[in-house]
Design a protein around this motif. Structure first.
Motif, short mmCIF file in Angstrom:
data_model
loop_
_atom_site.label_atom_id
_atom_site.label_comp_id
_atom_site.label_asym_id
_atom_site.label_seq_id
_atom_site.Cartn_x
_atom_site.Cartn_y
_atom_site.Cartn_z
N VAL A 1 0.59 -1.28 0.34
CA VAL A 1 -0.20 0.15 -0.03
C VAL A 1 1.36 1.62 0.31
O VAL A 1 1.72 1.93 0.44
N PRO A 2 0.44 2.10 -1.32
CA PRO A 2 1.58 3.41 -0.44
C PRO A 2 1.27 4.40 0.84
O PRO A 2 0.76 4.95 0.39
N LYS B 1 -2.87 9.73 -3.50
CA LYS B 1 -2.78 9.94 -5.01
C LYS B 1 -2.32 8.51 -5.44
O LYS B 1 -2.55 8.57 -6.33
N ALA B 2 -0.89 8.05 -5.30
CA ALA B 2 -1.04 6.60 -5.65
C ALA B 2 -1.87 6.15 -6.13
O ALA B 2 -1.77 4.97 -6.70
N ALA B 3 -2.83 5.80 -3.94
CA ALA B 3 -3.72 4.80 -4.45
C ALA B 3 -4.64 4.52 -5.39
O ALA B 3 -5.09 3.57 -5.85
N LYS B 4 -5.00 6.17 -5.63
CA LYS B 4 -6.53 5.94 -6.62
C LYS B 4 -5.61 5.76 -8.37
O LYS B 4 -5.82 4.82 -8.54
N GLN B 5 -4.13 6.40 -8.25
CA GLN B 5 -3.93 5.71 -9.97
C GLN B 5 -3.81 4.01 -9.76
O GLN B 5 -3.96 3.42 -10.97
N TYR B 6 -3.74 3.69 -8.68
CA TYR B 6 -2.97 2.02 -8.28
C TYR B 6 -4.66 1.48 -9.18
O TYR B 6 -4.17 0.41 -9.70
N ALA B 7 -5.41 2.30 -8.45
CA ALA B 7 -7.49 1.41 -8.88
C ALA B 7 -7.47 1.94 -9.68
O ALA B 7 -8.43 0.82 -10.78
N LEU B 8 -7.21 3.16 -10.61
CA LEU B 8 -7.60 3.52 -12.08
C LEU B 8 -7.41 2.58 -13.17
O LEU B 8 -7.27 1.29 -14.21
#
Length: 538
Positions: free
Chosen positions: A516-517, A527-534
Motif C-alpha cells: 500500500v503506498p 494520490k498513488a492509491a487512486k492511480q493504482y485503482a484506476l
C-alpha cells in the motif's frame, strides 16, 4: 424565531390545509400540531427537559416530522440518526449526543435492543410500528399519541439549540449546533422568495403572510426524494416548505424509486422535488424517458423547482432535465451542515454549468493565512460561510475552534471546501481538502473503512479512496495489501466490512497490491492509491 412557535402559528391560521402526507395517510396542519403536542407531552412525562436530546432513528415518514416538531415544542433537541447505522455506530451517536429519548421504526428495533442497556441516559423508547417485532420497554408511537393530552403551548427562546449530526471531514459524526432563531430565520429567508414574498423579520407576521399566500393558491408542495436524516432532505425538502405553510410528502420506498417519486409528483401536483445531484437526477431522467417512449408520460406540469445539494450535479445532466421538465427551475445549492455558501440557478434557455455558483454575500474565500482571495486572482482558497454560523460542534471545542473562526471581527465557518473566485464574483468549487468520499449523498471517511478492511482476515494494510461513479457520484474503493500466503478475496473482505459498518461504507471494489503506498513517515499516499485503482480497473 423558533421552529415550533412559527409552526404553531401557521397551524392556527391554515389548520384545515394538508401539512404532511405519507402514502394514504394525510395530516392537516391542525392534526400535525396536535399530534406533535401529544408526543411532546410524552417526552415531558418521561423526564425530558429543555435541551434534552431526542434521537430520531427513522425512515422518511410522517412520524419523523411529527417527532421533530414535538421535540421543538418542549424545547428539546431532536437528533438525526442514520437509519443505516449498525450497533456500534448507533451506540456512538446516541452516547455522544447524550440522547435521553429515541424514536425508531420497529424494523430497526433489534439494533436498538442490543445497545439500549449500554446507554444509561436513555430514558424513553418510542417505536413506530412498521411490521417488525417490539423492543422490551418501548412505548408504541400510536399509543403515545392517543394516550396523552396535548402539551400546553409554552414560551421558547431563540437561543434554544437546533442540532444536526454530520459526518464532517474526519473522525466520527459531530453534532453541529445552531441557535433556533438563526436557523429558522435563515431557512425562512430561503423559502419565502419562492412565494414571491419578502421574508418576514418578525415571527408574529409569518402566519398572516402564509395564510394570504395559501388562500391565493400560492403554496409549496414538496417531495424530499432523499432522506430526512440528512440536511438536504430535512432543511430543503422539509423545514423550508413547512415554514412557508406548505405540504411535505414523504415517499414509501426506502431507497430511490423513481416511478413512485414521479407518480406521487403527478398525483399530488408537487411543486418542489429535492434530490442529491446526478445520483438522483440520472435515474429520474431514465424513468421519464422510458415512460415517454411507452406513451405513458407523467404529468409534471405543476413542478416549479428541483433542488439539489450535497454532491455534484453536472451541466450535462441539468440540461437533460431541463429538456424534459422545461418549466422547472433547477437550484443547485452549495453548502454543508456547517453553512451555506453559494447557489446556481438553471432554467430552460440558460446554459447549465457544473460546480460554478453565485456567491452568497456572506461567503468569502481565504488563504491559509486568513488573507481574503480577490476575484479573478486565480488563487485557490478555503471557502468560508458567514451569516448564520453554527455555535460549534457538540462536545468538541477543539474541532469547533478550527472550523468556526473570527476574521476581521466576523465569524465564519470553514467546512473544508476549496474554491476560486472568478472576476464576475462567481465561485468555482474545487472540492474538499480532505479525502472524504461522497457516495449517493452519504459521507464516508476513509480512515473508518480502512480500519475495518484491515480487520478482515488476511489483510495487512489498506487505503480507501473514492472513484467517480455514474450511479453513486463516487464509489468507495479499497486498495489493500495482504499478509504473506493469505487466501482471502474481494468478496470476503467486503463481507467482513459489512458485518461492522453500514453497507454504504463498504468498498464496492477491493484492489490488491503488493505494498500500500505510503510516504516514508507512514502517512497515506492517496494520490498513488487512486492511480493504482484506476490502472487496475482500466
Amino acid at each position: 424565531m423558533h421552529f415550533a412557535t412559527v409552526w404553531e402559528s401557521i397551524a392556527d391560521e391554515i389548520g384545515d390545509v394538508t401539512a404532511i402526507v405519507h402514502g394514504s395517510v394525510r395530516r392537516t396542519w391542525s392534526e400535525y400540531d396536535e399530534r406533535a403536542a401529544r408526543l411532546a407531552a410524552a417526552f415531558v412525562d418521561g423526564g425530558l427537559q429543555p435541551d434534552s436530546k431526542i434521537g430520531l432513528y427513522l425512515y422518511n415518514s410522517n412520524e419523523y416530522l411529527e417527532a421533530q416538531f414535538a421535540g421543538f415544542k418542549m424545547r428539546g433537541v431532536p437528533i438525526n440518526v442514520n437509519y443505516r447505522y449498525l450497533d456500534e455506530e448507533l451506540y456512538y451517536l446516541l452516547d455522544n449526543s447524550d440522547a435521553e429519548a429515541l424514536v425508531f421504526h420497529s424494523s430497526l428495533g433489534e439494533r436498538v435492543a442490543r445497545v439500549a442497556a449500554r446507554l444509561p441516559k436513555l430514558k424513553t423508547l418510542i417505536e413506530v410500528d412498521d411490521g417488525a417485532g417490539t423492543v422490551d420497554g418501548a412505548l408504541r408511537y400510536d399509543d403515545v399519541v392517543a394516550g396523552f393530552d396535548p402539551m400546553p403551548r409554552i414560551t421558547r427562546r431563540e437561543d434554544d439549540i437546533y442540532m444536526l449530526y454530520t459526518g464532517g471531514t474526519t473522525g466520527m459524526p459531530k453534532g453541529v449546533m445552531y441557535a433556533q432563531g438563526g436557523q429558522s430565520g435563515g431557512l425562512m429567508a430561503s423559502g419565502f422568495p419562492l412565494l414571491g414574498i419578502a421574508p418576514p423579520t418578525d415571527a408574529s407576521l409569518v402566519a398572516g403572510l402564509v395564510g394570504e399566500a395559501v388562500r391565493g393558491g400560492n403554496r409549496a408542495i414538496s417531495i424530499p426524494a432523499c432522506p430526512l436524516m440528512h440536511g438536504t432532505g430535512m432543511w430543503l425538502g422539509g423545514m423550508v416548505p413547512l415554514l412557508m405553510g406548505g405540504t411535505v410528502i414523504t415517499l414509501q420506498a426506502r431507497s430511490l424509486d423513481t416511478t413512485e417519486l414521479l407518480q406521487v409528483a403527478q398525483d399530488e401536483r408537487a411543486t418542489i422535488i429535492v434530490i442529491v445531484g446526478d445520483s438522483f437526477a440520472k435515474p429520474i431522467i431514465r424513468t421519464i424517458d422510458e415512460t415517454v417512449e411507452a406513451g405513458t408520460p407523467f404529468d409534471l406540469s405543476a413542478l416549479k423547482l428541483i433542488v439539489s445539494s450535497g454532491v455534484m450535479w453536472t451541466a450535462e445532466v441539468k440540461a437533460q432535465m431541463m429538456d424534459l421538465i422545461p418549466q422547472a427551475m433547477l437550484l443547485d445549492a452549495m453548502g454543508s451542515t456547517e453553512g451555506s455558501m453559494g447557489i446556481q440557478i438553471s432554467m430552460k434557455g440558460m446554459p447549465a454549468e457544473t460546480a460554478k455558483f453565485s456567491q452568497i454575500p456572506t461567503t468569502k474565500v481565504f488563504t491559509e493565512d486568513d488573507r481574503e482571495v480577490q476575484p479573478g486572482s486565480g488563487e485557490v482558497g478555503m471557502l468560508a460561510a458567514g451569516g448564520n454560523v453554527p455555535l460549534g460542534y457538540y462536545k468538541d471545542a477543539e474541532k469547533s475552534a478550527r472550523t468556526f473562526r473570527v476574521i476581521d471581527g466576523k465569524r465564519y465557518s470553514f467546512p473544508g471546501d476549496m474554491a476560486r473566485i472568478n472576476a464576475d464574483g462567481s465561485l468555482d468549487l474545487l472540492g474538499r481538502g480532505s479525502q472524504v468520499i461522497n457516495t449517493a449523498g452519504e459521507k464516508v471517511f476513509p480512515e473508518e473503512v480502512e480500519e475495518a478492511v484491515k480487520r478482515a482476515d488476511g489483510v495487512l494494510d489498506c487505503l480507501v479512496i473514492g472513484l467517480d461513479d455514474d450511479k453513486f457520484g463516487q464509489s468507495v474503493t479499497a486498495v489493500a495489501s495482504l499478509v504473506e500466503d493469505a487466501t482471502t478475496n474481494e468478496a470476503a473482505v467486503i463481507a467482513s466490512v459489512k458485518a461492522e459498518l453500514a453497507g454504504y461504507k463498504a468498498p464496492k471494489r477491493v484492489i490488491f497490491v503488493d505494498v500500500v503506498p505510503r510516504a516514508p513517515n507512514g502517512k497515506a499516499d492517496y494520490k498513488a492509491a487512486k492511480q493504482y485503482a484506476l490502472d487496475a480497473l482500466a
